[in-house]
Design an enzyme around this catalytic site. Structure first.
Site, PDB file in Angstrom:
ATOM      1  N   GLU A 340      48.479  33.891  51.216  1.00  0.00           N
ATOM      2  CA  GLU A 340      48.014  35.224  51.588  1.00  0.00           C
ATOM      3  C   GLU A 340      48.747  35.758  52.816  1.00  0.00           C
ATOM      4  O   GLU A 340      48.902  36.962  52.976  1.00  0.00           O
ATOM      5  CB  GLU A 340      46.504  35.203  51.855  1.00  0.00           C
ATOM      6  N   CYS A 341      49.200  34.887  53.693  1.00  0.00           N
ATOM      7  CA  CYS A 341      49.857  35.321  54.924  1.00  0.00           C
ATOM      8  C   CYS A 341      50.977  34.351  55.285  1.00  0.00           C
ATOM      9  O   CYS A 341      50.703  33.224  55.725  1.00  0.00           O
ATOM     10  CB  CYS A 341      48.834  35.403  56.041  1.00  0.00           C
TER      11      CYS A 341
END
Length: 393
Positions: A340-341
């Protein structure tokens, strides 16, 4: 435990006939085509035969095919190779070396679809570092870009547009031909990443009207480490690697002869089989979706269901986390979000169509292939149903 492989958009097995075509070029015909020896001529002939195979697949002339190390290099050459010759001053078709950008003239402008492959997105961001103005064009909730939206963003300095033929996560087929027509009316080059589409759709670069088009052998039953870039007749590109010149001066380094031969064999095989394979692939995807809907009482969401999609691809949001399904059904190979990041391509594409991180975490992308059977699809449905039941609170 028998493996059920449903991730053909990521990579495919090498076809037996392709493996056979490559064998002698590891040993017997190990020379390079540039060597001044009579036995090297067999290698040179094999490379040109492979070039003809790719040209037949794409519907172009052999000399319009440039071999690369894969889809990533092909996309980088298509984007950066054009950018290194373009500037914003003068006539649209005037090509002047201007890299990095000349600060005395307005910066050149590029338009790139937001859902492009990481290779194209990264190349476009590199252009920004070099002074280009780059706009990333969003898609709609179905994962399809609007030609009108692209055209509304054209500027007098627009020199390059990038639009993939099909998205590998959603399977959505993009309006490349329509956009190419409008780009050419303004003297704008069009680069197309077709790595997800080759082997799933019939290809004809003259129908698409793109200027450059990238493909990768391992996406259609060829070897990893080899790809190609279609470069339209008369189009200038600048090399992005330097050394001993190869491939009509557009790349450097010794040829990957076995890989090129394998790519040519895979292209010839695909050209013969792609038409009849489409109906079978679509039937398998329908069987999967219908099976999941029936088994899970309809508690699934098919992403981009109303869009024109690749026949082998379907992304589905389920009622439980995708990672739990993969953990419970270890013999099932499918794609899901991994980061996600920073977001991986899977996450980035799903966010672009408005999916929340929770929805993304429940989404699996299935992509079937030539070796997928109905029995494997039925078993996959059972495994997913069992995993969802175990994951339920």
């Amino acid at each position: 435990m028998s493996l059920i492989y449903l991730d053909f958009n990521r990579t495919t097995p090498v076809a037996p006939s392709v493996i056979e075509s490559m064998q002698s070029f590891w040993s017997t015909h190990f020379m390079l085509p540039s060597q001044s020896h009579v036995h090297a001529s067999a290698v040179s002939e094999a490379i040109e035969t492979a070039r003809e195979g790719v040209s037949m697949l794409l519907g172009c002339d052999p000399f319009e095919v440039v071999f690369t190390s894969g889809g990533t290099e092909a996309n980088n050459l298509g984007v950066l190779g054009a950018a290194m010759l373009c500037h914003a001053g003068g006539e649209p078709h005037e090509l002047v070396p201007s890299y990095p950008c000349n600060r005395d003239v307005p910066p050149p402008h590029a338009l790139v679809a937001e859902i492009e492959d990481d290779a194209v997105i990264s190349a476009a961001k590199h252009l920004q570092h070099l002074g280009w103005k780059v706009d990333f064009v969003p898609c709609d909730s179905q994962g399809v870009v609007s030609v009108e939206d692209f055209e509304s963003r054209f500027e007098l300095t627009t020199r390059l547009v990038c639009l993939q033929l099909a998205n590998p996560i959603l399977g959505t087929i993009q309006p490349v031909r329509e956009l190419a027509d409008r780009c050419h009316n303004h003297g704008i080059r069009v680069h197309c990443d077709a790595t997800a589409a080759v082997g799933r759709l019939p290809m004809d670069v003259n129908q698409l009207r793109v200027d450059t088009l990238a493909l990768s052998a391992h996406k259609f039953y060829g070897p990893k480490g080899c790809g190609a870039l279609f470069v339209r007749r008369g189009l200038d590109l600048h090399p992005i690697s330097y050394g001993e010149s190869r491939e009509m001066g557009l790349r450097a380094g010794s040829e990957n002869v076995p890989g090129i031969v394998g790519l040519g064999a895979a292209a010839s095989l695909t050209a013969r089989c792609v038409d009849e394979a489409q109906a079978t692939l679509e039937e398998l995807c329908d069987r999967l979706v219908n099976g999941l809907r029936s088994t899970l009482d309809g508690q699934i969401t098919v992403l981009s269901e109303n869009a024109n999609r690749l026949p082998n691809t379907v992304a589905v949001e389920l009622g439980c986390e995708a990672r739990r399904i993969q953990k419970a059904a270890r013999q099932l190979v499918v794609a899901r979000a991994m980061s996600e990041c920073p977001p991986d391509e899977f996450t980035r594409v799903l966010r672009s169509i408005g999916r929340t991180d929770k929805q993304i975490g429940r989404t699996l992308r299935f992509s079937v292939g030539w070796t997928t059977s109905r029995e494997q699809i039925d078993r996959a449905v059972d495994l997913i149903a069992e995993a969802c039941e175990c994951a339920s609170p």
